[in-house]
Every structure is written in C-alpha cells, then in structure tokens.
Design a protein around this motif. Sequence first.
Motif, PDB file in Angstrom:
ATOM      1  N   GLY A  69       0.780  -1.227   0.000  1.00 53.89           N
ATOM      2  CA  GLY A  69       0.000   0.000   0.000  1.00 53.89           C
ATOM      3  C   GLY A  69       0.807   1.270   0.000  1.00 53.89           C
ATOM      4  N   TYR A  70       2.139   1.172  -0.026  1.00 52.30           N
ATOM      5  CA  TYR A  70       2.988   2.365  -0.045  1.00 52.30           C
ATOM      6  C   TYR A  70       3.388   2.677  -1.479  1.00 52.30           C
ATOM      7  CZ  TYR A  70       6.521  -1.373   0.083  1.00 52.30           C
ATOM      8  OH  TYR A  70       7.249  -2.508  -0.171  1.00 52.30           O
ATOM      9  N   PHE A  71       3.465   3.988  -1.790  1.00 52.47           N
ATOM     10  CA  PHE A  71       3.830   4.396  -3.148  1.00 52.47           C
ATOM     11  C   PHE A  71       5.325   4.606  -3.304  1.00 52.47           C
ATOM     12  CE2 PHE A  71       3.619   8.486  -1.040  1.00 52.47           C
ATOM     13  CZ  PHE A  71       4.601   9.240  -1.653  1.00 52.47           C
ATOM     14  N   GLY A  72       6.037   4.639  -2.200  1.00 53.60           N
ATOM     15  CA  GLY A  72       7.472   4.855  -2.240  1.00 53.60           C
ATOM     16  C   GLY A  72       8.083   4.627  -0.878  1.00 53.60           C
ATOM     17  N   VAL A  73       9.368   4.881  -0.789  1.00 52.49           N
ATOM     18  CA  VAL A  73      10.098   4.691   0.460  1.00 52.49           C
ATOM     19  C   VAL A  73      10.839   5.975   0.786  1.00 52.49           C
ATOM     20  CG1 VAL A  73      10.345   2.212   0.066  1.00 52.49           C
ATOM     21  CG2 VAL A  73      12.148   3.774  -0.703  1.00 52.49           C
ATOM     22  N   THR A  74      11.246   6.068   2.050  1.00 46.08           N
ATOM     23  CA  THR A  74      12.034   7.200   2.504  1.00 46.08           C
ATOM     24  C   THR A  74      13.122   6.689   3.426  1.00 46.08           C
ATOM     25  OG1 THR A  74      11.941   9.404   3.535  1.00 46.08           O
ATOM     26  CG2 THR A  74      10.554   7.680   4.499  1.00 46.08           C
ATOM     27  N   ASN A  75      14.112   7.509   3.657  1.00 48.45           N
ATOM     28  CA  ASN A  75      15.244   7.085   4.479  1.00 48.45           C
ATOM     29  C   ASN A  75      14.980   7.364   5.948  1.00 48.45           C
ATOM     30  OD1 ASN A  75      15.555   9.977   3.759  1.00 48.45           O
ATOM     31  ND2 ASN A  75      17.377   9.855   5.058  1.00 48.45           N
TER      32      ASN A  75
ATOM     33  N   ARG B 167      13.589   1.501  -8.939  1.00 46.63           N
ATOM     34  CA  ARG B 167      13.087   1.807 -10.281  1.00 46.63           C
ATOM     35  C   ARG B 167      12.390   0.587 -10.886  1.00 46.63           C
ATOM     36  NH1 ARG B 167      14.090   5.513 -14.270  1.00 46.63           N
ATOM     37  NH2 ARG B 167      15.703   6.523 -13.044  1.00 46.63           N
ATOM     38  N   SER B 168      12.987  -0.583 -10.738  1.00 46.73           N
ATOM     39  CA  SER B 168      12.417  -1.794 -11.334  1.00 46.73           C
ATOM     40  C   SER B 168      11.096  -2.188 -10.678  1.00 46.73           C
ATOM     41  CB  SER B 168      13.416  -2.953 -11.233  1.00 46.73           C
ATOM     42  OG  SER B 168      13.605  -3.355  -9.888  1.00 46.73           O
TER      43      SER B 168
ATOM     44  N   ALA C  46       8.893   5.247  -5.697  1.00 39.84           N
ATOM     45  CA  ALA C  46       9.585   6.527  -5.543  1.00 39.84           C
ATOM     46  C   ALA C  46      10.512   6.464  -4.332  1.00 39.84           C
ATOM     47  CB  ALA C  46       8.583   7.657  -5.375  1.00 39.84           C
ATOM     48  N   PHE C  47      11.531   7.311  -4.335  1.00 41.61           N
ATOM     49  CA  PHE C  47      12.401   7.487  -3.179  1.00 41.61           C
ATOM     50  C   PHE C  47      12.374   8.958  -2.800  1.00 41.61           C
ATOM     51  CE2 PHE C  47      16.848   8.225  -1.492  1.00 41.61           C
ATOM     52  CZ  PHE C  47      16.570   7.720  -0.225  1.00 41.61           C
ATOM     53  N   ILE C  48      11.864   9.250  -1.603  1.00 40.14           N
ATOM     54  CA  ILE C  48      11.814  10.613  -1.088  1.00 40.14           C
ATOM     55  C   ILE C  48      12.694  10.662   0.151  1.00 40.14           C
ATOM     56  CG2 ILE C  48      10.338  12.448  -0.195  1.00 40.14           C
ATOM     57  CD1 ILE C  48       8.019  11.275  -1.701  1.00 40.14           C
TER      58      ILE C  48
ATOM     59  N   ALA D 103      15.751   5.647  -8.985  1.00 37.02           N
ATOM     60  CA  ALA D 103      14.427   5.227  -8.534  1.00 37.02           C
ATOM     61  C   ALA D 103      13.390   5.557  -9.607  1.00 37.02           C
ATOM     62  CB  ALA D 103      14.057   5.852  -7.194  1.00 37.02           C
ATOM     63  N   TYR D 104      12.189   5.123  -9.412  1.00 40.68           N
ATOM     64  CA  TYR D 104      11.122   5.395 -10.377  1.00 40.68           C
ATOM     65  C   TYR D 104      10.721   6.862 -10.324  1.00 40.68           C
ATOM     66  CZ  TYR D 104       6.669   5.048 -12.816  1.00 40.68           C
ATOM     67  OH  TYR D 104       5.625   5.232 -13.690  1.00 40.68           O
ATOM     68  N   GLY D 105      10.792   7.452  -9.139  1.00 34.05           N
ATOM     69  CA  GLY D 105      10.516   8.870  -8.952  1.00 34.05           C
ATOM     70  C   GLY D 105      11.367   9.374  -7.803  1.00 34.05           C
ATOM     71  N   ARG D 106      11.669  10.684  -7.807  1.00 36.04           N
ATOM     72  CA  ARG D 106      12.581  11.234  -6.800  1.00 36.04           C
ATOM     73  C   ARG D 106      12.076  12.576  -6.286  1.00 36.04           C
ATOM     74  NH1 ARG D 106      15.013  11.318  -3.743  1.00 36.04           N
ATOM     75  NH2 ARG D 106      17.127  12.105  -3.983  1.00 36.04           N
TER      76      ARG D 106
END
Length: 373
Positions: A248-254, A275-276, A280-282, A293-296
Amino acid sequence: MRALLALLKKPPVAVAVAGLTFLGAASLLILAIGDPRAGTPTGRADVERPAPVERQPISGAEVFGMDTLGAYQDLTAPGDVDAPGGEAVITLPGSAQVLTGPVVRQAPAAPLAAAPIAGLSQPGPNGPLPVIATDGRTPFSAYARPFAPDGRPRVALIVGGLGLNAPATRAAIEALPPEVTLSFVPYAEGLQAWIDLARADGHEVLLELPMEPEDYPQNDTGPYTLLANSDIDELDRRLNWLLGRTTGYFGVTNYFGSAFIASDTSMTPFMQRLRSRGLAFIDDGQARNRQGAYGRASANRVVDEAQDAASILAALNALEATARANGQALGSGYGFAVTVATAVRWTQGLNDRGIQLAPASALVARSGVRRAS
C-alpha cells in the motif's frame, strides 16, 4: 521453697522434670528448623482488593488534549502575542497563526483504494514485494493520493516515525488533513493494519527504510539496516525483508542513512531496484544529488529539528515562503505531539493564504531529482 526443693530432690520427681525440660527444648528446636520465620514477629491484616477498572482505548484526538500540549503554555514567539478569550495566539509576521486550543479530529476523507491492488505485488521470501503490473501500472501511480493542481504554490508535508506508538500514530492519522503524507516504521507491529487505517482516512503512505548512519553501530537502526558497501546479496536480503513487511505504499524514505547514502556501491543498486519495482524514493534532504528510482524528491527542510512549537512553526512558515518563491516546497518531520499539533493548525490556514496543500507524491519528479532551494 524448702518444700519445693525437697520435692525436687526426690529421684522420681527429678527424672520427670528433666524429661519435660528435654521435650520442651526439642519441640522448640523442631519449630525453629521447620519454619524459617520461627521467632520472627508476624502480623495479619485483611485487605480488600478493588475490582479492576476496564479502561477504554485512547483515541487519537485525546492524545492532543491540553495536557499533551504543555509545550504551548506560556509560549512566546517573534511577532505579536495576543490572548483573545483566554486562548493564546502565536503569530509570525505575514504568515500563519497557531491557537492553543485542543486539536480535534478531522472529518474522515474519502478513503483511498484498499491494499493490495491486484497485479502490483508478487510473493517474496518474507512477504509480498511490490512490482510493476503487466499493464504498466506501478505501485507509485496506484497508491499515491490523487491530486489536481490549481495553479497556486504547492506545499507538501511528510510526518514519519509512525507505527511504534499506537496513540500517537492514531492521532496523526485522525488529526492531520488527508493531504499530509504519513511514513511508517517497518519494525512496527501490526504494520499493515496501520497502513490500512491511514489509507482509509485518505492518507498516502511511505515506508521508512533504516540506513546506516556515520556512527553505526553506536547508533543502531535495527537488524535490517541497509549497510554501506555491503555485497549485493546482503543488500537484496535486507531490502526484500523491509519491502515485504506491508503493501500500500507508493514509495520509500530514508531513516538516518548518512553513510549509506554516501556509498556509490550501495546507492546505485538500491536505486535500480526501486526503479524496477515502480517505487519513488523521497529523502529528508540528505540525498539531494542522488538520482534514480522510479521517482525522486528531496525535502527542503526537516521542520522539527527543535521540538518546540515556536521553532516548528517558524520552519513551516519558511517552507511556505519557499513554496511562494519556487512554486512548491516539501517538508518532513516526525510524529511528535507538538509537531502534529502545530502542523494541524498551520495547514488550516494555508488555503486562505493562497497555498495549496499537496501530497508528497505530487512533488515527485519522474526522472532526475527534485532539487531543494
């Protein structure tokens, strides 16, 4: 006494007295050996135990009552300070105001689609892993909150560290407007239930990935920390465990990560894997120059480095000024009570000040990196 002494001198009486003395001494010895507390003073009292009181679960709104907002009491900040009707108003020139009344629950927003969405995950060694669907749909596009820009400057806010403290997590979900993006800790128990609850309240979510800081392992970020310069197999093992914790998450963060982010050996394959998988990586600002990543996107600032209401409000107002200057701005913070309470009141006036509140996904660049100013 003479008569008693004479009686005791008689052999039968003397033998009887000696026998009784011996039996008495033996009885005392047996009592002393058989009871370790023998000879210890004792007492007894009747105690009535009251019936247990059944406690109701703490709701999110209750967490931010006046007792929790102690940081607001007697608070002063640069600018005017007024107290109409017994409520202090914190004002920074030309920007937001914050009242000290209790935070109330937001009206529930339209829920986002329940996770998992068909076609966007595959079985992994520790749980479902996100994938790009055969028809081209990505977890980023499917799980991000829909957004329609209206031409005004946009500002987004990520509130993270959620899932470990149940009352604080519920409060953030309920009190913050649905446009605020929420970020969850992978080690939290019941993680999928928290993410389901957040999406049901309209919030898009990110998954926090613990990354090696410079002072690791003195600063230990957990057993599945992504380590700088680790081999590919170990990176994949840890990353797959983290990504498989929930859906359910659209991306990850640090989470931390100064050493990991500085490592080309680790960051390059890490970005390739995101990316694969269509994620996204925020980051919180540490990886502004990292592409992939797929989005940044990178945050312009962390808003609660100082955990007091005046400092947080100043940071949020600075974020708003950046949005006016550049057209958009992204901030990040943690789910502290003072952070959430200040953010709730700050967001309430954004529309009147000509700023559009946007989810973080709306500020993600699909190629390259969104640079902060």
